[in-house]
Write an enzyme that holds these catalytic residues in place. Structure first.
Site, mmCIF file in Angstrom:
data_model
loop_
_atom_site.group_PDB
_atom_site.id
_atom_site.type_symbol
_atom_site.label_atom_id
_atom_site.label_comp_id
_atom_site.label_asym_id
_atom_site.label_seq_id
_atom_site.Cartn_x
_atom_site.Cartn_y
_atom_site.Cartn_z
ATOM 1 N N MET A 204 -6.494 -18.233 37.699
ATOM 2 C CA MET A 204 -5.136 -18.680 37.294
ATOM 3 C C MET A 204 -4.137 -17.894 36.699
ATOM 4 S SD MET A 204 -6.043 -22.489 35.623
ATOM 5 C CE MET A 204 -6.261 -21.891 33.855
ATOM 6 N N ALA B 108 -2.796 -14.066 35.342
ATOM 7 C CA ALA B 108 -2.564 -13.387 34.292
ATOM 8 C C ALA B 108 -3.831 -12.712 34.035
ATOM 9 C CB ALA B 108 -2.651 -14.297 33.000
ATOM 10 N N GLN C 70 -9.025 -7.221 32.715
ATOM 11 C CA GLN C 70 -10.157 -6.488 33.219
ATOM 12 C C GLN C 70 -11.386 -7.279 33.549
ATOM 13 O OE1 GLN C 70 -9.479 -3.429 33.921
ATOM 14 N NE2 GLN C 70 -11.605 -3.475 35.068
ATOM 15 N N HIS D 142 -11.249 -10.434 35.112
ATOM 16 C CA HIS D 142 -11.022 -10.770 36.575
ATOM 17 C C HIS D 142 -11.336 -9.621 37.332
ATOM 18 C CE1 HIS D 142 -7.914 -13.453 34.545
ATOM 19 N NE2 HIS D 142 -8.985 -14.653 35.263
ATOM 20 N N GLY E 99 -17.002 -16.255 35.891
ATOM 21 C CA GLY E 99 -17.276 -15.584 34.564
ATOM 22 C C GLY E 99 -18.084 -16.455 33.763
ATOM 23 N N LYS F 113 -18.036 -16.631 30.473
ATOM 24 C CA LYS F 113 -17.492 -17.033 29.209
ATOM 25 C C LYS F 113 -17.380 -18.516 29.495
ATOM 26 C CE LYS F 113 -12.838 -16.223 28.420
ATOM 27 N NZ LYS F 113 -12.450 -17.544 28.134
ATOM 28 N N GLN G 183 -18.131 -24.516 32.713
ATOM 29 C CA GLN G 183 -17.437 -24.618 33.939
ATOM 30 C C GLN G 183 -18.402 -24.149 34.877
ATOM 31 O OE1 GLN G 183 -13.282 -23.552 34.911
ATOM 32 N NE2 GLN G 183 -14.061 -21.587 35.426
ATOM 33 N N ARG H 122 -5.396 -15.981 27.621
ATOM 34 C CA ARG H 122 -4.889 -16.201 26.304
ATOM 35 C C ARG H 122 -4.765 -15.247 25.068
ATOM 36 N NH1 ARG H 122 -7.650 -20.966 27.577
ATOM 37 N NH2 ARG H 122 -6.225 -22.836 28.171
HETATM 38 O O1 PAF Z 1 -11.456 -20.256 35.295
HETATM 39 C C1 PAF Z 1 -10.345 -20.493 35.653
HETATM 40 O O2 PAF Z 1 -9.613 -19.438 35.571
HETATM 41 C C2 PAF Z 1 -10.249 -21.604 36.095
HETATM 42 O O3 PAF Z 1 -10.613 -22.700 35.737
HETATM 43 C C3 PAF Z 1 -10.571 -22.026 37.575
HETATM 44 C C4 PAF Z 1 -11.865 -21.570 38.029
HETATM 45 C C5 PAF Z 1 -9.632 -20.736 38.614
HETATM 46 C C6 PAF Z 1 -9.986 -23.180 38.235
HETATM 47 O O4 PAF Z 1 -8.602 -23.393 38.024
#
Ligand code: PAF
Length: 282
Positions: free
Chosen positions: A30, A32, A35, A37, A149, A151, A155, A189
């Site tokens: 998403m 922003a 490191q 990512h 990730g 974290k 998910q 965040r």
């Molecule tokens: O983990 C995230 O940043 C989001 O939930 C994702 C997987 C990009 C879906 O919008």
């Protein structure tokens, strides 16, 4: 660096570079970017012929409109960071219309109960939003491997479930949590924390480490009570939940079983900013 704002052009480009055995690694984000990512992208670059990164703040996964409004949008900086890492990474930064085609709604998923625990309890509708966007992105990008990730461990499990229930041909890879020097899990965040909040947020990981140690000799209820007490006596951080759950089903533990792998999950608020973290208790 190739950057696409619409799916038609992206799909055409991906088809044009495809060879019989070539692989696509995919890192959905998403934006922003931090490191954490970039480390997912590095892993994808090392394991695939091509890497696609999506940048899209997905409205359907935000149950709190204020959180959606405040979510950082830094596309120019993000694309700079990606091209500094590797100019061959393909970026997909769609508009909401390109993804949702005028109807910004989530699909309803059944994740076999994974969605009812922890984040699902406190963020109603969140995982339907995540399932909707990830499935849509997989249809567009057709990745061989997709990197998430740990974290966001819940998910990760939910995406794996969605892939297996829908028989999608993509390999989901969970990647280690990337931490700041004081142990705080990297998150977009974190940028919203003051310097002092960011320093003091080390309490989250420190508490998880101590909980892990205690879990060797104490039962789940005792460890949970200890964590609750830690945050009750802290005036800056508000505990939303601390849970010890089976990694596979995410069902909270009341009595330890030897054949299960447990993991601790935590969500805290500081100054209206929500931070989550997790640790394996193995
Ligand atoms: O983990 C995230 O940043 C989001 O939930 C994702 C997987 C990009 C879906 O919008």
């Amino acid at each position: 660096m190739p950057i696409f704002y619409g799916k038609a052009a992206l799909i055409e480009f991906l088809n044009s570079i495809k060879t019989p055995n070539s692989t696509i690694g995919f890192v959905p984000t998403m934006g922003a970017l931090h490191q954490g990512h970039l480390s997912l992208m590095q892993q994808s670059l090392a394991e695939n012929n091509n890497t696609v990164v999506s940048i899209f703040v997905n409205p359907t996964q935000f149950n709190n409109p204020e959180d959606l409004k405040k979510y950082p949008r830094t596309l120019e900086l993000d694309t700079q960071k990606i091209s500094d890492l590797n100019a061959n990474i393909i970026v997909y930064a769609p508009t909401a219309d390109d993804i949702y085609e005028g109807k910004i709604v989530s699909q309803d998923f059944d994740f076999d109960g994974l969605e009812n625990q922890m984040e699902g309890k406190f963020r109603p509708g969140h995982f339907n939003g995540v399932g909707t966007i990830v499935k849509r992105l997989f249809e567009i990008v057709s990745p061989t491997h997709a990197y998430f990730g740990e974290k966001d461990f819940q998910q990760l499990q939910i995406v794996k479930k969605m892939v297996s229930k829908n028989h999608l041909d993509v390999n989901i890879i969970g990647c280690n949590i990337y931490r700041e020097a004081n142990g705080l899990a990297m998150s977009s965040r974190n940028e919203r924390l003051s310097t002092s909040e960011r320093e003091q947020a080390s309490i989250i990981y420190q508490t998880l480490l101590e909980a892990k140690e205690k879990f060797k000799t104490q039962n789940c209820i005792e460890v949970k009570k200890w964590v609750t007490d830690v945050f009750d006596s802290n005036s800056i951080f508000d505990l939303e939940y601390f849970e010890i759950a089976d990694e596979e089903t995410l069902i909270p533990c009341d009595e330890k079983s030897k054949d299960k792998n447990y993991r601790a999950f935590i969500a805290v608020f500081v100054n209206n900013i929500r931070l989550i973290d997790t640790i394996s208790l193995k």
